[in-house]
Write an enzyme that holds these catalytic residues in place. Structure first.
Site, mmCIF file in Angstrom:
data_model
loop_
_atom_site.group_PDB
_atom_site.id
_atom_site.type_symbol
_atom_site.label_atom_id
_atom_site.label_comp_id
_atom_site.label_asym_id
_atom_site.label_seq_id
_atom_site.Cartn_x
_atom_site.Cartn_y
_atom_site.Cartn_z
ATOM 1 N N HIS A 199 59.643 68.092 19.187
ATOM 2 C CA HIS A 199 60.893 68.142 18.425
ATOM 3 C C HIS A 199 61.189 66.779 17.799
ATOM 4 C CE1 HIS A 199 65.532 68.618 18.429
ATOM 5 N NE2 HIS A 199 65.041 69.073 17.307
ATOM 6 N N GLU A 249 59.157 66.403 14.710
ATOM 7 C CA GLU A 249 59.745 67.201 13.619
ATOM 8 C C GLU A 249 60.854 66.418 12.914
ATOM 9 O OE1 GLU A 249 63.396 69.864 13.315
ATOM 10 O OE2 GLU A 249 62.082 70.774 14.813
ATOM 11 N N HIS A 250 61.702 65.742 13.680
ATOM 12 C CA HIS A 250 62.783 64.943 13.091
ATOM 13 C C HIS A 250 62.222 63.796 12.257
ATOM 14 C CE1 HIS A 250 66.884 65.885 14.911
ATOM 15 N NE2 HIS A 250 66.110 66.882 15.304
ATOM 16 N N GLU A 265 72.043 65.203 20.018
ATOM 17 C CA GLU A 265 71.772 66.645 20.079
ATOM 18 C C GLU A 265 71.667 67.100 21.535
ATOM 19 O OE1 GLU A 265 68.416 67.979 17.929
ATOM 20 O OE2 GLU A 265 69.321 67.699 15.953
#
Length: 759
Positions: A49, A52-53, A130
């Site tokens: 993840h 991905e950022h 997040e």
């Protein structure tokens, strides 16, 4: 014309799926990398993840200000990404002429990312924000607890959300793992790219071959097989060893499970007065394993054990039913879904190998295997419901009746689009408006579930002294759904039962839900259930005043609307101009969540919407750069132009775990004072977004409705001209007006006003 499809394997091994859909207004790309969080080393939770950022932070060729996100947003498109257990998806939707520019940026940022340590430090703080929001979200924690029940050492039961502590940037082993993950999986052999749009197949293929060729050729990397999957939870179903096509087979089963008409499982629960809410969701699919969940909420009077027996009886009945009959009904449903889906939804379905179509032979085989693994018994007399009338394209029989004067008709959306929208709005003076609304929401819930299945959007909402019904989709379905909705709204069959509680939202989303009330000068009230009855509702309807708008209907459909609106409750009237206010208003909202959240809405003066839209567009980049990238206030940062209750203005939103509402407001004030520089290319690109052939059908309908609420003409050409006429002096002058102390500002926040200058 129907869609045509093609599948091509490029020289580098990348799988390219193409869809020519002539009815579409936009084009989309969906790129799936066959690697996800379960493919990263378990000692680095969140690595996939995090990567991905990092992709979205720009590269040497396309820096952040010219990267994919800014490029798509400037064109009024959509862009996002999602990291799942065994896949990572990147997708965007833009006007057809911009597909090449978006695809070039997407492929380049994935093939040649900049993983510099400074940008890693900044983005890790966003990931951590997040994580904090995720850890405080009741829904997310409920699902995490549910996955903890998966038996054995399956990675589904492990924590995969990254945070400041699971991503040790200073560790050379972590840096090697990050680079290694990219090199191992982000190559042509692991990628499926889907392109969808109105362009011919050969044009899409040339585009894919030219731009996706940047990915290195490498052999497919076998993803590690997971351990056994099992669950002891009665409504959490785990499957092993299913053949290819199991996900599509599950889609058929879920469609039947979600059907609440008489003869179905949900229909029986509803008939007994037990059903409060039900959601069926696939949680995981990989290598013949499937995990899916029925989130069932029953009323206190329900017998939970009996409900489970009924479910198992229904499973047994479906297993014995004719697969051909089941598949024909499913094919009809999928056909409607495909026709109502936009370019992005179609591209994503293609990239996941889940097209909107009936099951093929492989899928039917998988369905039999899936049903074989479900608990079942002979219990209760079941029957398959007839095909849903909401899926029929023919208009229901009707008399030719003139439309009521209080219903306006917009010609912005041609009937050839096969998409229509009906808006009905009542002014309700009764003090029982809120409790009555709860009862009506509850009464509409079964129909809303059916509409969602059939690709129809049915929404009933309240703001200020108003109730509003919106129905959109295929014109014939809109007419049928509206007729049923009006019947339910006038005579709810279940007064004692309040509508189910909406799931808890993160603070910024909860504030957005309260914004219409705030614009109208009222406060959203708690959703407490109060006693109300038919007599009180009849009185409220009798004294109500209504008006509405129809968009996208042909002559025959308008006659059908005229017939059904003969029974519309209340007295028809013309709309009043949208409410305006002077000065600065602050509304404190009690919303769940501990993070600080603020919305700032700055209405633009009458006649300056073109300038206001260009100003909002020009501020998007600076707001994101300053608040999200440089100050790292949080992951929820946005700015846009929004029309709310007929009032158009600039809308800013921020949710932050550490910055106060006053600090957020101060940062926004500085950005407005800094001003913007006119970009002629951006001005032209923005103006082009307001041609009907370039706008999503739903956006055209909403534009027409907001113009109706503002008592203004729905003149898209006029708006386009106004944008093209904007000069630097106009932007500067509008900013001065917005910054004036007496100009209307509205803040909605989960804290008190910072000082007495806010009312």
């Amino acid at each position: 014309m129907s869609d045509t499809n093609s599948h091509v394997t490029l020289a580098n091994g990348l799988q390219l799926t193409l869809r020519h859909a002539p009815h579409l207004k936009r084009s989309a790309a969906a790129l799936r990398v066959h690697a996800g969080s379960h493919d990263a080393a378990p000692q680095w939770p969140g690595l996939a993840h995090f990567l991905e950022h990092l992709f979205f932070l720009g590269t040497a060729r396309f820096p952040l200000e010219d990267g994919l996100m800014r490029y798509v947003q400037a064109l009024g498109g959509q862009v996002n990404a999602s990291t799942r257990e065994r896949t990572t998806d990147f997708f965007f939707e833009v006007p057809p002429a911009a597909l090449a520019g978006g695809l070039e940026r997407l492929c380049q940022m994935l093939a040649e990312p900049d993983l510099g340590i400074e940008r890693q430090r900044r983005e890790r703080e966003v990931i951590h924000a997040e994580f904090i929001a995720w850890s405080r979200n009741p829904q997310a924690q409920q699902q995490f607890a549910l996955l903890q029940s998966v038996a054995g050492n399956h990675p589904l039961s492990a924590l995969h959300a990254g945070n400041r502590y699971s991503l040790p940037l200073q560790s050379s082993a972590f840096q090697d793992a990050l680079v290694g993950f990219h090199q191992r999986f982000y190559h042509a052999g692991q990628i499926t790219l889907s392109l969808c749009g109105p362009q011919p197949l050969d044009e899409l293929e040339r585009l894919g071959r030219r731009l996706a060729g940047i990915f290195k050729r490498a052999a497919v990397v076998p993803q590690a097989m997971p351990p056994a999957l099992a669950s002891d939870e009665p409504l959490l179903f785990a499957h092993q060893g299913l053949p290819t096509g199991a996900e599509r087979a599950l889609a058929l089963l879920m469609a039947n499970l979600s059907d609440n008409r008489p003869g179905s499982w949900l229909g029986e629960l509803q008939r007994r007065g037990w059903l409060k809410e039900c959601k069926v969701e696939q949680l995981y699919a990989f290598a013949g394993q499937l995990l899916w969940h029925i989130d069932l909420k029953l009323n206190p009077c329900a017998d939970n054990s009996e409900a489970l027996k009924l479910l198992h009886g229904w499973f047994g009945y479906i297993r014995q039913a004719s697969p051909t009959t089941l598949n024909q009904a499913f094919g009809l449903l999928q056909q409607r879904r495909q026709r109502s889906a936009g370019a992005l939804a179609l591209a994503r379905a293609d990239s996941a190998a889940q097209p909107f179509a009936a099951l093929d032979n492989q899928g039917l085989t998988a369905l039999a295997a899936l049903l074989e693994q479900l608990p079942q018994r002979a219990y209760h007399p079941w029957q398959l419901p007839e095909p849903d009338p909401l899926l029929l394209d023919e208009m229901p029989a009707h008399q030719a009746v003139a439309l009521p004067p209080s219903l306006s008709v917009s010609s912005l959306l041609p009937p050839t689009r096969h998409h229509a929208a009906l808006f009905l709005r009542w002014h309700i003076a009764s003090p029982l408006r809120r409790p009555l609304q709860r009862a009506l929401e509850s009464a509409l819930q079964p129909l809303q579930m059916r509409c969602e299945q059939a690709g129809v959007q049915l929404q009933f909402s309240g703001a200020g002294d108003y109730w509003q019904l919106r129905c959109a989709g295929h014109p014939a379905a809109v007419v049928r759904a509206t007729a049923q909705a009006l019947t339910s709204l006038q005579a709810p069959c279940d007064w004692p039962s309040p509508a189910p509680e909406a799931p808890a939202l993160i603070p910024i989303r909860a504030l957005i839900g309260q914004l219409p009330d705030a614009v109208l000068g009222s406060r959203a009230e708690p959703r407490a259930h109060c006693a109300a009855d038919q007599t009180q509702l009849d009185d409220a309807w009798q004294h109500s005043r209504w008006h509405g708008l129809a968009v996208g209907f042909d002559t025959d459909a308008l006659q059908a609307l005229g017939a059904l609106l003969q029974s519309c409750p209340g007295q028809g009237v013309s709309p009043s101009p949208a409410a305006r206010w002077a000065g600065r208003r602050w509304q404190r909202a009690n919303v769940p969540g501990s993070e600080n959240a603020l919305l700032l809405f700055c209405p633009v003066p009458d006649g300056q919407q073109g300038c206001g839209r260009l100003l909002a567009q020009s501020l998007q980049g600076p707001v994101y750069q300053r608040l999200r990238v440089e100050l790292q206030l949080g992951y929820a940062v946005f700015s846009t132009f929004r029309q709310i209750e007929g009032v158009g203005g600039l809308l800013f939103g921020v949710q932050s775990p550490h910055a106060s509402q006053a600090e957020i407001l101060g940062h926004l004030h500085v950005l407005l004072r800094d001003g913007v520089t006119l970009d002629e290319h951006a001005r032209k690109a923005l103006a082009e977004q307001f041609d009907e052939p370039a706008m999503a059908n739903a956006d055209v309908a909403e534009w027409a409705w907001q113009a109706r609420l503002a008592a203004e003409p729905d003149d898209l050409r006029g708006l386009k001209r106004a944008i093209l006429d904007v000069r630097q002096a106009d932007l500067d002058g509008l900013l001065r007006q917005l910054l004036a102390e007496d100009h209307a500002w509205l803040c909605v926040a989960n804290a008190a006003a910072p000082d007495s200058s806010w009312k």
